[in-house]
Write a protein that holds these residues in place. Structure first.
Motif, PDB file in Angstrom:
ATOM      1  N   CYS A 136      32.976  46.319  30.116  1.00 41.04           N
ATOM      2  CA  CYS A 136      32.439  44.902  29.488  1.00 41.04           C
ATOM      3  C   CYS A 136      32.636  44.964  28.036  1.00 41.04           C
ATOM      4  O   CYS A 136      32.393  46.144  27.238  1.00 41.04           O
ATOM      5  N   TYR A 137      32.889  43.862  27.406  1.00 43.28           N
ATOM      6  CA  TYR A 137      32.837  43.786  26.120  1.00 43.28           C
ATOM      7  C   TYR A 137      34.071  44.591  25.345  1.00 43.28           C
ATOM      8  O   TYR A 137      33.969  45.346  24.400  1.00 43.28           O
ATOM      9  N   ASN A 162      32.075  46.339  36.150  1.00 44.43           N
ATOM     10  CA  ASN A 162      31.766  45.354  35.321  1.00 44.43           C
ATOM     11  C   ASN A 162      32.994  45.250  34.272  1.00 44.43           C
ATOM     12  O   ASN A 162      33.124  46.166  33.372  1.00 44.43           O
ATOM     13  N   GLY A 164      33.242  42.274  32.417  1.00 42.28           N
ATOM     14  CA  GLY A 164      32.821  41.024  31.875  1.00 42.28           C
ATOM     15  C   GLY A 164      33.402  41.180  30.481  1.00 42.28           C
ATOM     16  O   GLY A 164      33.367  41.904  29.680  1.00 42.28           O
ATOM     17  N   SER A 165      33.511  39.669  29.703  1.00 40.51           N
ATOM     18  CA  SER A 165      33.803  39.419  28.484  1.00 40.51           C
ATOM     19  C   SER A 165      35.043  40.320  27.940  1.00 40.51           C
ATOM     20  O   SER A 165      35.177  41.129  27.015  1.00 40.51           O
ATOM     21  N   SER A 186      29.903  45.416  43.827  1.00 38.23           N
ATOM     22  CA  SER A 186      29.201  44.548  42.715  1.00 38.23           C
ATOM     23  C   SER A 186      30.345  44.527  41.680  1.00 38.23           C
ATOM     24  O   SER A 186      31.025  45.486  41.387  1.00 38.23           O
ATOM     25  N   ASN A 188      31.284  42.122  38.094  1.00 39.08           N
ATOM     26  CA  ASN A 188      30.984  41.216  36.920  1.00 39.08           C
ATOM     27  C   ASN A 188      32.198  40.776  36.273  1.00 39.08           C
ATOM     28  O   ASN A 188      33.024  41.699  35.702  1.00 39.08           O
ATOM     29  N   LEU A 189      32.469  39.621  36.350  1.00 38.64           N
ATOM     30  CA  LEU A 189      33.865  38.925  35.599  1.00 38.64           C
ATOM     31  C   LEU A 189      33.152  37.905  34.800  1.00 38.64           C
ATOM     32  O   LEU A 189      34.126  36.955  34.442  1.00 38.64           O
ATOM     33  N   GLN A 190      31.799  37.753  34.419  1.00 39.48           N
ATOM     34  CA  GLN A 190      31.364  36.772  33.511  1.00 39.48           C
ATOM     35  C   GLN A 190      32.177  36.790  32.285  1.00 39.48           C
ATOM     36  O   GLN A 190      32.633  37.869  31.669  1.00 39.48           O
ATOM     37  N   SER A 191      32.104  35.417  31.514  1.00 37.63           N
ATOM     38  CA  SER A 191      32.878  35.245  30.289  1.00 37.63           C
ATOM     39  C   SER A 191      34.178  35.768  29.826  1.00 37.63           C
ATOM     40  O   SER A 191      34.684  36.364  29.126  1.00 37.63           O
ATOM     41  N   ASN A 192      34.978  35.276  31.181  1.00 37.06           N
ATOM     42  CA  ASN A 192      36.152  35.897  31.009  1.00 37.06           C
ATOM     43  C   ASN A 192      37.250  34.718  31.056  1.00 37.06           C
ATOM     44  O   ASN A 192      38.796  35.035  31.220  1.00 37.06           O
ATOM     45  N   ALA A 199      39.121  31.680  40.126  1.00 36.77           N
ATOM     46  CA  ALA A 199      37.878  31.633  40.768  1.00 36.77           C
ATOM     47  C   ALA A 199      37.822  31.436  42.461  1.00 36.77           C
ATOM     48  O   ALA A 199      37.018  31.934  43.363  1.00 36.77           O
TER      49      ALA A 199
END
Length: 208
Positions: A136-137, A162, A164-165, A186, A188-192, A199
């Protein structure tokens, strides 16, 4: 005299490749680069002294990229690899491919781009011990995410990812990889900035 000059030039080109720390950023490795054949052959020889390698992913041709990813999958000595992304942390292929057996790897916020993601994916494709990967990030974008997704197809141990971002945008490649992966639990794909189509593809893949 001409032959001697050619030999001298060849030696000047090849000798840097015998070192343990090799920097290829000054080499002509584009599509018509004069050193492409030499560097590809060197990489394919599995150089046993190599511990550190630097190149510019954005300036090398596809042949060099593929040879480099082959090095990542097979090397027993390379511990620092930089692909020329500004500010990015050098990667350790021994950890990426699982020869250094780490179950969890945190590469978050390391300013990794698509080239670094391709390197991570190459290691992930052969890694049999890594269960948790945090990317992430970073800035792997769609190209890097597609490489990671392709590696997931053949990976049978990673359970947590993860990404994300990372400014991924489209998520179709990840959705397709999920259909062929039975162990990832698990993601994590948030803020992409993933749009409705991506989706929906992810949701469909998760439903089996």
């Amino acid at each position: 005299r001409g032959g001697g000059g050619g030999l001298a030039a060849a030696m000047v080109a090849v000798l840097p490749l015998q070192a343990s720390r090799v920097d290829l950023t000054g080499f002509d490795l584009g599509d018509d680069g004069v050193m492409v054949g030499t560097v590809v052959a060197w990489m394919e020889s599995e150089p046993s002294a190599l511990t550190s390698l630097t190149l510019d992913w954005g300036k090398v041709c596809g042949r060099v990229r593929e040879a480099l990813l082959g090095v990542v999958r097979t090397t027993h000595t390379l511990v620092a690899l930089s692909v020329g992304e500004e500010g990015a942390m050098p990667l350790n292929p021994q950890q990426l491919c699982g020869r250094e057996a780490v179950p969890s790897l945190d590469l978050s916020g390391k300013r990794l781009g698509p080239g670094s993601a391709a390197v991570v994916a190459a290691g992930l494709s052969v890694n049999k011990v890594l269960t948790d990967l945090n990317l992430c990030y970073n800035q792997i974008r769609h190209e890097g995410a597609a490489a990671i997704a392709e590696a997931l197809r053949g990976n049978g141990v990673l359970t947590s990812l993860n990404v994300g971002s990372n400014d991924i945008g489209g998520a179709t490649a990840i959705a397709e990889a999920l259909r062929g992966n039975a162990v990832l639990t698990s993601l994590n794909l948030q803020s992409n900035f993933i749009r409705d189509k991506g989706a929906a593809a992810i949701a469909e893949a998760l439903q089996g």
